[in-house]
Motif scaffolding. Structure first.
Motif, short mmCIF file in Angstrom:
data_model
loop_
_atom_site.label_atom_id
_atom_site.label_comp_id
_atom_site.label_asym_id
_atom_site.label_seq_id
_atom_site.Cartn_x
_atom_site.Cartn_y
_atom_site.Cartn_z
N LEU A 1 6.67 -55.43 -24.57
CA LEU A 1 7.49 -54.20 -24.58
C LEU A 1 7.79 -53.74 -23.16
O LEU A 1 7.84 -52.54 -22.86
N GLY A 2 8.03 -54.70 -22.29
CA GLY A 2 8.38 -54.38 -20.91
C GLY A 2 7.21 -54.09 -20.00
O GLY A 2 7.41 -53.87 -18.80
N ILE A 3 5.99 -54.10 -20.52
CA ILE A 3 4.80 -53.82 -19.71
C ILE A 3 4.10 -55.14 -19.41
O ILE A 3 3.77 -55.89 -20.33
N PRO A 4 3.87 -55.47 -18.14
CA PRO A 4 3.20 -56.73 -17.80
C PRO A 4 1.85 -56.85 -18.50
O PRO A 4 1.12 -55.86 -18.64
N VAL A 5 1.52 -58.07 -18.91
CA VAL A 5 0.27 -58.31 -19.63
C VAL A 5 -0.93 -57.93 -18.77
O VAL A 5 -1.92 -57.37 -19.27
N LEU A 6 -0.87 -58.21 -17.47
CA LEU A 6 -1.99 -57.87 -16.60
C LEU A 6 -2.23 -56.36 -16.57
O LEU A 6 -3.38 -55.90 -16.52
N VAL A 7 -1.16 -55.59 -16.60
CA VAL A 7 -1.29 -54.13 -16.62
C VAL A 7 -1.92 -53.68 -17.94
O VAL A 7 -2.75 -52.77 -17.97
N LEU A 8 -1.54 -54.33 -19.03
CA LEU A 8 -2.13 -54.00 -20.33
C LEU A 8 -3.62 -54.32 -20.35
O LEU A 8 -4.42 -53.57 -20.92
N ILE A 9 -4.00 -55.45 -19.74
CA ILE A 9 -5.43 -55.80 -19.66
C ILE A 9 -6.19 -54.73 -18.89
O ILE A 9 -7.26 -54.27 -19.31
N PHE A 10 -5.63 -54.30 -17.77
CA PHE A 10 -6.23 -53.24 -16.97
C PHE A 10 -6.35 -51.95 -17.78
O PHE A 10 -7.39 -51.27 -17.74
N ALA A 11 -5.32 -51.63 -18.54
CA ALA A 11 -5.34 -50.40 -19.36
C ALA A 11 -6.41 -50.48 -20.43
O ALA A 11 -7.12 -49.49 -20.69
N VAL A 12 -6.56 -51.63 -21.06
CA VAL A 12 -7.57 -51.80 -22.12
C VAL A 12 -8.98 -51.67 -21.53
O VAL A 12 -9.85 -51.00 -22.10
N VAL A 13 -9.22 -52.32 -20.39
CA VAL A 13 -10.53 -52.23 -19.74
C VAL A 13 -10.83 -50.79 -19.35
O VAL A 13 -11.95 -50.30 -19.56
N THR A 14 -9.84 -50.10 -18.81
CA THR A 14 -10.03 -48.71 -18.39
C THR A 14 -10.35 -47.83 -19.59
O THR A 14 -11.29 -47.00 -19.53
N ALA A 15 -9.60 -47.98 -20.67
CA ALA A 15 -9.84 -47.17 -21.87
C ALA A 15 -11.21 -47.44 -22.46
O ALA A 15 -11.95 -46.51 -22.83
N ALA A 16 -11.58 -48.72 -22.53
CA ALA A 16 -12.88 -49.08 -23.10
C ALA A 16 -14.02 -48.53 -22.26
O ALA A 16 -15.02 -48.01 -22.79
N CYS A 17 -13.88 -48.62 -20.94
CA CYS A 17 -14.95 -48.12 -20.07
C CYS A 17 -14.99 -46.60 -20.04
O CYS A 17 -16.06 -46.01 -19.85
N TRP A 18 -13.84 -45.94 -20.23
CA TRP A 18 -13.85 -44.47 -20.33
C TRP A 18 -14.67 -44.04 -21.54
O TRP A 18 -15.49 -43.13 -21.46
N VAL A 19 -14.45 -44.71 -22.67
CA VAL A 19 -15.22 -44.41 -23.88
C VAL A 19 -16.70 -44.71 -23.64
O VAL A 19 -17.58 -43.93 -24.01
N LEU A 20 -16.99 -45.83 -22.99
CA LEU A 20 -18.37 -46.23 -22.73
C LEU A 20 -19.09 -45.19 -21.88
O LEU A 20 -20.27 -44.87 -22.13
N LEU A 21 -18.41 -44.66 -20.88
CA LEU A 21 -19.04 -43.70 -19.98
C LEU A 21 -19.16 -42.31 -20.58
O LEU A 21 -20.16 -41.61 -20.37
N ASN A 22 -18.15 -41.90 -21.33
CA ASN A 22 -18.08 -40.50 -21.78
C ASN A 22 -18.47 -40.26 -23.23
O ASN A 22 -18.69 -39.11 -23.61
#
Length: 343
Positions: free
Chosen positions: A185-206
């Motif tokens: 959807l126009g978003i680079p796959v690497l950026v999506l991977i970064f977004a998924v890792v960030t979201a998962a780690c946000w949940v893990l920390l908070n």
């Protein structure tokens, strides 16, 4: 009624039990991360204005924005892992070398023969195991994190050079080579991977016990131990998580270069630590946010992009980064909330 030098007992009791005056939300300690994140957002806005002024035809184009986010992805994933380690009261100087080691190991001919799945599995396992070794040395070997991870940095770099024979290993697996070029959807796959890792780690920390234990260990390890937290196990898990992030980043770096090399990941540890500090992670442990680290990565990546667009020398860029790091540490030493309390 009994009376004393300071007034009646009743008056003294009422003065003692009187509730403290309420402070506005932005003066409260809990709002400090929000204030810092808003400040970083303001810095990004200023950088955008500078970009529009100095490179109006290229800076705010879709291609350049995509390039900034893509360049931030690999170092961003490493920074997220570093954030957990620093919040937990440690430091990891080996992340750059672990990224190079995972990149080299997953691009050997024997590993590539197993396809993309084998390469991803190898990179993740190598990073996680090496990170866990760091944790074991620190938690059970009672080594200072600085020394343990410094030794790992040197050792992992040497092992990466030994495996690759100091040669660049070309990737022949098409799905890995196309990873950096593909988008959803126009978003680079690497950026999506970064977004998924960030979201998962946000949940893990908070939102998990693991996150609360991380903050507790970093804030006061002895108090955390007395509260029933297995501090040693938590330390090992934190460094393993940092290594896992290095393994993920290794695949991202390999996808961008279509090769694995022992020279990849150079100075990543400095960039990751700097971005985490800029984002508000305290070097003394016990405090930090995933969102703050994300913003820190974006600030540094945007600065780098501006220097490239304006053809400015790398040495000036490094001077600016160094000044930003010093400023961020000084801000941590002199917290604005102390000023608020005096008012």
């Amino acid at each position: 009624m009994l009376a004393g030098r300071g007034g009646s007992v009743t008056e003294l009791a009422s003065a003692t039990t009187a509730p403290a005056a309420k402070t506005t939300w932005w003066r409260d300690d809990a709002s400090e991360p929000v204030r810092r994140n808003l400040g970083l957002t303001g810095v990004l806005v200023v950088l955008v204005v500078i970009g529009l002024s100095t490179a109006p035809n290229t800076f705010l184009t879709g291609g350049n924005i995509s390039n900034i986010l893509t360049q931030a992805s690999a170092i961003g994933v490493i920074t997220i892992g570093m954030t957990f380690v620093i919040i937990g009261g440690g430091i990891d100087l080996s992340v750059g070398s672990l990224t190079a080691l995972a990149a080299v190991w997953c691009t050997t001919l024997s590993t590539q023969s197993f396809g993309a799945g084998g390469m991803v599995f190898t990179a993740v396992v190598v990073g996680t195991v090496a990170g866990a070794v760091n944790g074991v040395l620190i938690a059970y070997g009672r080594m200072v994190p600085f020394i343990a991870t410094l030794a790992m940095m040197v050792g992992a770099q040497g092992l990466a050079e030994k495996i690759s024979n100091k040669q660049t290993q070309v990737v022949n697996v098409g799905s890995i080579n196309r990873l950096a070029a593909n988008d959803i959807l126009g978003i680079p796959v690497l950026v999506l991977i970064f977004a998924v890792v960030t979201a998962a780690c946000w949940v893990l920390l908070n939102r998990t016990t693991f996150g609360r234990r991380t903050v507790a260990v970093g804030g006061n390890a002895e108090a955390a131990r007395l509260a029933g937290i297995n501090v040693r196990r938590q330390t090992v898990l934190l460094y393993a998580l940092s290594g896992l992030c290095c393994g993920i980043a290794a695949i991202m770096v390999v996808a961008q270069s279509n090769a694995g090399s022992s020279g990849q990941g150079v100075l990543y540890e400095l960039d990751a630590i700097a971005a985490a500090i800029i984002g508000g992670t305290s070097l003394t442990g016990g405090r930090g946010t995933v969102i703050g680290s994300l913003l820190g990565v974006l600030v540094f990546t945007t600065i780098t992009n501006l220097f490239i667009l304006n053809n400015l020398p790398t040495e000036v860029q490094n001077i600016v980064k160094g000044a930003i790091i010093v400023g961020a540490v000084l801000v941590q030493q002199f917290q604005p909330r102390e000023l608020f309390r005096r008012r």
